[in-house]
Write an enzyme that holds these catalytic residues in place. Structure first.
Site, PDB file in Angstrom:
ATOM      1  CB  SER A 174      10.874 -11.795 -11.968  1.00 47.33           C
ATOM      2  OG  SER A 174      11.054 -11.316 -10.637  1.00 47.33           O
ATOM      3  N   GLY A 175       8.382 -12.786 -10.086  1.00 41.88           N
ATOM      4  CA  GLY A 175       8.069 -13.681  -8.973  1.00 41.88           C
ATOM      5  C   GLY A 175       9.274 -13.976  -8.113  1.00 41.88           C
TER       6      GLY A 175
ATOM      7  CB  THR B 236      10.699  -8.771  -6.431  1.00 48.64           C
ATOM      8  OG1 THR B 236      10.482  -8.660  -7.838  1.00 48.64           O
ATOM      9  CG2 THR B 236      11.173  -7.449  -5.866  1.00 48.64           C
TER      10      THR B 236
ATOM     11  CD  GLU C 129       7.147  -1.971 -13.305  1.00 48.99           C
ATOM     12  OE1 GLU C 129       7.244  -0.902 -13.930  1.00 48.99           O
ATOM     13  OE2 GLU C 129       8.080  -2.464 -12.654  1.00 48.99           O
TER      14      GLU C 129
END
Length: 114
Positions: free
Chosen positions: A7-8, A10, A81
């Site tokens: 998401s950029g 975290t 991931e």
């Protein structure tokens, strides 16, 4: 520093990247959202397409499918991931070959923080 966040956004990753930047480090983001907080503060980014937690919207799943906007059913950030894992493993393999290093060489330098 290589900062990885689908998401950029975290918090722990963005915080670490900010600290690194304040100390003069370069930041490389690995993200699905280059326009995110992490992407914007990074010096460069690697775009990894993947369904992240940000895209979870079960209510509109059927609507998206009908309109041809197909998304994976993998839970949360699994696709991001796994894709990132394979990408980074490939980089390590390529570097090992170019630097003429073996897995034993890497193990000898590996730090275990347990």
């Amino acid at each position: 520093i290589i900062a990885i966040s689908g998401s950029g956004e975290t918090n722990t990753i963005v915080s670490a990247a900010k600290i690194a930047k304040n100390r003069g480090s370069k930041v490389l983001a690995v993200t699905s959202y280059p326009e995110s907080t992490l992407g914007k503060l990074s010096d460069a980014y690697v775009f990894v397409k993947g369904r992240t937690k940000k895209e979870v919207d079960d209510e509109n799943y059927m609507k998206r499918q009908i309109h041809g906007n197909y998304t994976s059913l993998t839970p949360l950030g699994t696709a991001f991931e796994l894709t990132t894992l394979v990408f980074l493993d490939a980089i390590v393999s390529e570097l090992m070959e170019k630097m003429q290093q073996t897995e034993s060489d890497l193990k000898a330098r590996h730090t275990v923080l347990e």
